[in-house]
Design a protein around this motif. Structure first.
Motif, PDB file in Angstrom:
ATOM      1  N   CYS A   1       3.945   4.606  -8.405  1.00  0.00           N
ATOM      2  CA  CYS A   1       3.238   4.417  -7.133  1.00  0.00           C
ATOM      3  C   CYS A   1       3.726   5.427  -6.093  1.00  0.00           C
ATOM      4  O   CYS A   1       2.931   5.974  -5.322  1.00  0.00           O
ATOM      5  CB  CYS A   1       3.461   2.986  -6.651  1.00  0.00           C
ATOM      6  N   LEU A   2       5.030   5.724  -6.088  1.00  0.00           N
ATOM      7  CA  LEU A   2       5.579   6.719  -5.176  1.00  0.00           C
ATOM      8  C   LEU A   2       5.022   8.111  -5.488  1.00  0.00           C
ATOM      9  O   LEU A   2       4.674   8.865  -4.581  1.00  0.00           O
ATOM     10  CB  LEU A   2       7.113   6.727  -5.248  1.00  0.00           C
TER      11      LEU A   2
ATOM     12  N   LEU B   1      -8.233   9.339   6.289  1.00  0.00           N
ATOM     13  CA  LEU B   1      -6.868   9.059   5.834  1.00  0.00           C
ATOM     14  C   LEU B   1      -6.570   7.565   5.899  1.00  0.00           C
ATOM     15  O   LEU B   1      -5.957   7.008   4.981  1.00  0.00           O
ATOM     16  CB  LEU B   1      -5.849   9.843   6.658  1.00  0.00           C
ATOM     17  N   GLY B   2      -7.003   6.914   6.960  1.00  0.00           N
ATOM     18  CA  GLY B   2      -6.805   5.463   7.046  1.00  0.00           C
ATOM     19  C   GLY B   2      -7.496   4.724   5.919  1.00  0.00           C
ATOM     20  O   GLY B   2      -6.929   3.799   5.313  1.00  0.00           O
ATOM     21  N   LEU B   3      -8.720   5.125   5.602  1.00  0.00           N
ATOM     22  CA  LEU B   3      -9.448   4.502   4.495  1.00  0.00           C
ATOM     23  C   LEU B   3      -8.760   4.784   3.164  1.00  0.00           C
ATOM     24  O   LEU B   3      -8.641   3.887   2.310  1.00  0.00           O
ATOM     25  CB  LEU B   3     -10.893   5.007   4.474  1.00  0.00           C
TER      26      LEU B   3
ATOM     27  N   PHE C   1      -5.644   2.849  -1.274  1.00  0.00           N
ATOM     28  CA  PHE C   1      -4.464   3.049  -2.113  1.00  0.00           C
ATOM     29  C   PHE C   1      -3.584   1.808  -2.112  1.00  0.00           C
ATOM     30  O   PHE C   1      -3.095   1.379  -3.166  1.00  0.00           O
ATOM     31  CB  PHE C   1      -3.690   4.262  -1.605  1.00  0.00           C
ATOM     32  N   ALA C   2      -3.384   1.227  -0.928  1.00  0.00           N
ATOM     33  CA  ALA C   2      -2.559   0.016  -0.842  1.00  0.00           C
ATOM     34  C   ALA C   2      -3.223  -1.150  -1.567  1.00  0.00           C
ATOM     35  O   ALA C   2      -2.541  -1.953  -2.209  1.00  0.00           O
ATOM     36  CB  ALA C   2      -2.305  -0.348   0.613  1.00  0.00           C
ATOM     37  N   MET C   3      -4.532  -1.242  -1.494  1.00  0.00           N
ATOM     38  CA  MET C   3      -5.233  -2.330  -2.189  1.00  0.00           C
ATOM     39  C   MET C   3      -5.194  -2.144  -3.702  1.00  0.00           C
ATOM     40  O   MET C   3      -5.005  -3.107  -4.452  1.00  0.00           O
ATOM     41  CB  MET C   3      -6.693  -2.412  -1.731  1.00  0.00           C
TER      42      MET C   3
ATOM     43  N   LEU D   1       0.964  -2.899   1.615  1.00  0.00           N
ATOM     44  CA  LEU D   1       1.351  -1.540   1.948  1.00  0.00           C
ATOM     45  C   LEU D   1       2.865  -1.526   2.076  1.00  0.00           C
ATOM     46  O   LEU D   1       3.426  -2.077   3.018  1.00  0.00           O
ATOM     47  CB  LEU D   1       0.689  -1.082   3.254  1.00  0.00           C
ATOM     48  N   ARG D   2       3.490  -0.919   1.104  1.00  0.00           N
ATOM     49  CA  ARG D   2       4.951  -0.909   1.095  1.00  0.00           C
ATOM     50  C   ARG D   2       5.475   0.324   1.832  1.00  0.00           C
ATOM     51  O   ARG D   2       4.793   1.345   1.914  1.00  0.00           O
ATOM     52  CB  ARG D   2       5.438  -0.944  -0.343  1.00  0.00           C
ATOM     53  N   LEU D   3       6.682   0.233   2.344  1.00  0.00           N
ATOM     54  CA  LEU D   3       7.256   1.299   3.152  1.00  0.00           C
ATOM     55  C   LEU D   3       7.434   2.576   2.343  1.00  0.00           C
ATOM     56  O   LEU D   3       7.225   3.676   2.850  1.00  0.00           O
ATOM     57  CB  LEU D   3       8.592   0.830   3.748  1.00  0.00           C
ATOM     58  N   TYR D   4       7.810   2.467   1.070  1.00  0.00           N
ATOM     59  CA  TYR D   4       8.005   3.673   0.277  1.00  0.00           C
ATOM     60  C   TYR D   4       6.674   4.387   0.028  1.00  0.00           C
ATOM     61  O   TYR D   4       6.656   5.600  -0.185  1.00  0.00           O
ATOM     62  CB  TYR D   4       8.734   3.372  -1.043  1.00  0.00           C
TER      63      TYR D   4
END
Length: 176
Positions: A11-12, A53-55, A60-62, A69-72
């Motif tokens: 994911c990173l 970018l927001g979309l 991506f988070a979904m 939405l993880r911090l990494y």
């Protein structure tokens, strides 16, 4: 709930790729802004970039973060953008500038026949208005004259002659 390090590293890596892609998109919009220096274009392109970018981050988070939405992920996106701007932007920017100049030249080339047609139509409309206005006035005058013309009184000269004719007619009646 288990923590899978391999899944998080994957994911990173994908977040780094998303950061690289966001840098490419920003560089493309920068080339467009530098080609056409309009203030409104800068605002529109920045708003378009922010929304896109927001979309992308949301999707991506979904998709990869199972709705979180993880911090990494945010760190990976930021590091990917920084890596792009430090290492790749100076190599790709001339390419974007070339393609925006080429696209502008192509748009100008394709617009010229349209501009000629528009200019021709403007001139034709101007000429047509002038002649139709003349014909409208001519028809109005002709209509007015045909309505107000006295067939018995064909003498030219307007009102003065009409008065003379009336005076002559009245004198003829008095003599008779």
């Amino acid at each position: 709930m288990e923590n899978y390090v391999a899944g998080q590293l994957e994911c990173l890596g994908q977040a780094l790729l998303l950061g690289l892609v966001s840098g490419v998109a920003y560089d493309l919009l920068r080339a467009v802004r530098l080609r056409w220096r309009y203030r409104w274009l800068t605002h529109v392109s920045d708003a378009l970039y922010a929304v896109a970018l927001g979309l992308a981050v949301f999707l991506f988070a979904m998709g990869r973060g199972q709705g979180e939405l993880r911090l990494y992920m945010l760190g990976g996106i930021a590091v990917g953008s920084v890596v792009y701007f430090v290492f790749f932007s100076c190599l790709i920017r001339p390419l974007w500038e070339f393609w925006t100049d080429t696209a502008a030249a192509l748009a100008d080339f394709l617009w010229r026949p349209v501009a000629w047609i528009i200019e021709f139509i403007k001139k034709a409309v101007f000429i047509a208005k002038k002649y139709f206005y003349f014909f409208k006035k001519y028809a109005t005058i002709k209509k007015y004259l045909s309505k107000h013309r006295n067939p018995k009184n064909t003498v030219r000269g307007g009102r003065c002659n009409e008065k003379r004719q009336k005076k002559k007619n009245s004198e003829k009646r008095q003599k008779a």
